[in-house]
Enzyme design. Structure first.
Site, PDB file in Angstrom:
ATOM      1  NE  ARG A 116      -4.604   4.752   9.302  1.00  0.00           N
ATOM      2  CZ  ARG A 116      -5.345   3.766   8.777  1.00  0.00           C
ATOM      3  NH1 ARG A 116      -5.312   2.560   9.318  1.00  0.00           N
ATOM      4  NH2 ARG A 116      -6.125   3.982   7.750  1.00  0.00           N
ATOM      5  CG  HIS A 143      -9.791   5.792   2.138  1.00  0.00           C
ATOM      6  ND1 HIS A 143      -9.950   5.629   0.787  1.00  0.00           N
ATOM      7  CD2 HIS A 143      -8.930   4.828   2.533  1.00  0.00           C
ATOM      8  CE1 HIS A 143      -9.220   4.597   0.385  1.00  0.00           C
ATOM      9  NE2 HIS A 143      -8.590   4.092   1.426  1.00  0.00           N
ATOM     10  CG  HIS A 146     -10.300   5.746   6.467  1.00  0.00           C
ATOM     11  ND1 HIS A 146     -11.217   4.712   6.411  1.00  0.00           N
ATOM     12  CD2 HIS A 146      -9.066   5.157   6.410  1.00  0.00           C
ATOM     13  CE1 HIS A 146     -10.569   3.560   6.319  1.00  0.00           C
ATOM     14  NE2 HIS A 146      -9.280   3.798   6.327  1.00  0.00           N
ATOM     15  NE  ARG A 150      -4.910   5.033   2.782  1.00  0.00           N
ATOM     16  CZ  ARG A 150      -5.249   4.132   3.674  1.00  0.00           C
ATOM     17  NH1 ARG A 150      -5.725   4.505   4.844  1.00  0.00           N
ATOM     18  NH2 ARG A 150      -5.121   2.857   3.419  1.00  0.00           N
ATOM     19  CD  GLU A 167      -2.959  -1.114   2.333  1.00  0.00           C
ATOM     20  OE1 GLU A 167      -4.141  -1.322   2.106  1.00  0.00           O
ATOM     21  OE2 GLU A 167      -2.514  -0.927   3.468  1.00  0.00           O
TER      22      GLU A 167
END
Ligand SMILES: Cc1cc2nc3c(=O)[nH]c(=O)nc-3n(C[C@H](O)[C@H](O)[C@H](O)COP(=O)(O)OP(=O)(O)OC[C@H]3O[C@@H](n4cnc5c(N)ncnc54)[C@H](O)[C@@H]3O)c2cc1C
Length: 498
Positions: free
Chosen positions: A370, A228, A335, A274, A113
């Site tokens: 994060r 998100h 998110h 993101r 990811e």
């Protein structure tokens, strides 16, 4: 009625149940959870858990990636504790029956990811959270030292002087009960419901922030709210997450005219971090005066789509979207909350006897942003630490009578929740501004004042959630106003030269 336990756990997601299983090796544990046991953010996790178990990987690389994502605001000790314990956390999950793609630790199929320099996401197709929650729930049900109370809404933490000694819960059909414990763990998860659109399920109402705030626990980092970028926009399934792995597999983002647009915003295109993809989508929607963009995975092989993304394929098909043929309407939505109740490396808060773990906690692991798939890991690693540290807590003294949490009529709570969601979405969303934040702060102050003057009503979980959501929103906005630089997830248009 009052009962006494070694540990009182609030919440039945991965953080709460990991703690319960670990602490049950030393004593009696009760788990209080406000809905059914599996109702949690944990059950919804799609991507997986980050752990350096691949051949070319190491905890040092995982550490480096986590620190880079956190943009200089991580606590390095917390990050080291997280990454060094990751392989053991995976082994522990397997030991209690969790299945992962690839099976044995040295043969696991690892996903990749954004922000990870290696393939290191341990997963079970796109329903990793569901599988984990199934396994920990089964283990908890089989433990003679753990008692679970479902439909048990915790409305206050119990204090004896300056020490936390348990929790008061309102349990369906039983009414109010006090649970005294040597240690109390807040593991109530996230706060998605504070915003109009979120990937979080309905239980994510920031209750832990409200509970901790009312007893004076320190709360920090709340300005770092992760949005998100690719969340389904559909009236029947708003908030359904379309995992980043779709973009990792070659998915592209297009505006409604069919044009790819990420090249206008970032060289890393769809695989930029993101926060950058979320801001790019917001800018593109504003530029074209529209309310969604499209994720295109229709060019991928249909077999690959069904094998890698079975849940997404099935859920979207159920609402008439065939993702192997047509584009998916998406927009950013709330998110994950990086901030929360401040803890040390053992999950201890500034209040003696009170611990916090999982999304509700701020352990220092995430800093300003994060790294994907570090949160399930954090929940396990810090809950294990907390369960060990909690063994040295003294038996609880009798509790003082807690000051009552305001209870509103549900008709008032509906309006307050909606006003708050509107105010946070516009004032403290992906983009913030000085004026927008000040306006949001005024609205929150006025809503909290209003709550204090509204007529008292019988207990309602829905109404108490509104009070907790207001407390969390107050912290988000205050921290965002205080932060003068744009870092990680916090972006104020008035703080940058445009
Ligand atoms: C759609 C989605 C996908 C995600 N994908 C990933 C991923 O791939 N990898 C990853 O690492 N993270 C992922 N995350 C984030 C991750 O799932 C969460 O951060 C993590 O599961 C939080 O665990 P938790 O135990 O802290 O909270 P939760 O799992 O949310 O559990 C909180 C519990 O507290 C209970 N509770 C709340 N308030 C009260 C109260 N007042 N009284 C009693 N009980 C209460 C709730 O009912 C619930 O049982 C994802 C999140 C979402 C929403």
């Amino acid at each position: 009625m009052t009962t006494q336990w070694d540990s009182v756990v609030i919440g039945s997601g991965l953080a709460g149940l990991t703690y319960a299983l670990r602490a049950s090796e030393y004593g009696k544990v009760c788990v209080l959870t406000k809905a059914q046991i599996a109702d949690s953010n944990t059950s919804w996790a799609q991507g997986g858990i980050a752990a350096a178990v691949g051949e070319s990987d190491s905890w040092e690389l995982h550490e480096k990636d986590t620190l880079i994502a956190g943009a200089g605001l991580c606590d390095p000790d917390a990050v080291r504790q997280l990454v060094m314990n990751a392989p053991d956390a995976i082994l522990w999950l397997q030991s209690i029956g969790t299945q992962f793609d690839g099976h044995d630790l040295d043969q696991l199929t690892l996903g990749r990811e954004g922000g990870h320099s290696r393939h290191r996401i341990v997963h079970f197709a796109d329903r990793t959270g569901w599988e984990i929650e199934r396994a920990v729930t089964e283990a908890v049900r089989n433990s003679p030292n753990i008692t679970v109370f479902e439909e048990a809404f915790v409305s206050s933490l119990l204090m004896s002087g300056d020490r936390c000694v348990g929790a008061r819960a309102n349990i369906a059909e039983l009414g109010e009960r006090d649970f005294l414990g040597s240690a109390t763990l807040v593991a109530t998860g996230g706060c998605g419901m504070v915003y109009t659109h979120t990937t979080n399920p309905r239980v994510a109402t920031a209750d832990g922030i409200g509970l901790a705030d009312r007893v004076g626990a320190e709360i920090e980092g709340m300005e770092f709210m992760q949005f998100h970028p690719t969340v389904l926009v559909h009236p029947q399934m708003r908030g359904f997450l379309i995992t980043e792995a779709c973009r990792g597999a070659g998915g592209t983002l297009r505006n409604h005219r069919g044009k790819r647009f990420m090249n206008f915003y970032d060289d890393r295109l769809e695989l930029a971090p993101r926060d950058i993809v979320s801001r790019s989508i917001e800018r593109e929607m504003e530029r074209l005066d529209t309310w969604c963009v499209y994720l295109d995975i229709a060019h991928l092989a249909p077999e690959l789509i069904k094998e890698e993304f079975p849940t997404i394929w099935e859920r979207l098909r159920s609402i008439g979207i065939e993702i192997e043929k047509e584009w998916i309407p998406v927009a950013p939505a709330q998110h994950y909350s990086c901030g929360g109740i401040k803890t040390d490396l053992n999950g201890q808060t500034n209040i003696p006897g009170l611990y916090a773990s999982g999304e509700v906690a701020c352990t220092g692991v995430h800093g300003a942003n994060r790294l994907a798939s570090n949160s399930l890991l954090e929940a396990m690693v810090f809950s294990k630490q907390a369960a060990e540290a909690a063994q040295s807590e003294p038996a609880p003294s009798p509790a003082d009578e807690p000051s009552p949490t305001p209870s509103l009529r549900e008709s008032d709570a509906i309006r307050i929740r909606h006003s708050l969601q509107h105010c946070m979405t516009h004032g403290a969303g992906v983009f913030r501004s000085d004026k927008g934040l000040m306006k949001a702060q005024e609205q929150i102050v006025s809503l909290e004042r209003e709550v204090a003057t509204l007529p008292e009503a019988p207990f309602s979980a829905y109404a108490q959630e509104a009070v907790n959501m207001l407390a969390a929103a107050r912290h988000v906005v205050a921290s965002a106003i205080e932060r003068k630089d744009n870092v990680g997830l916090h972006y104020n248009v008035d703080s940058v030269a445009e």
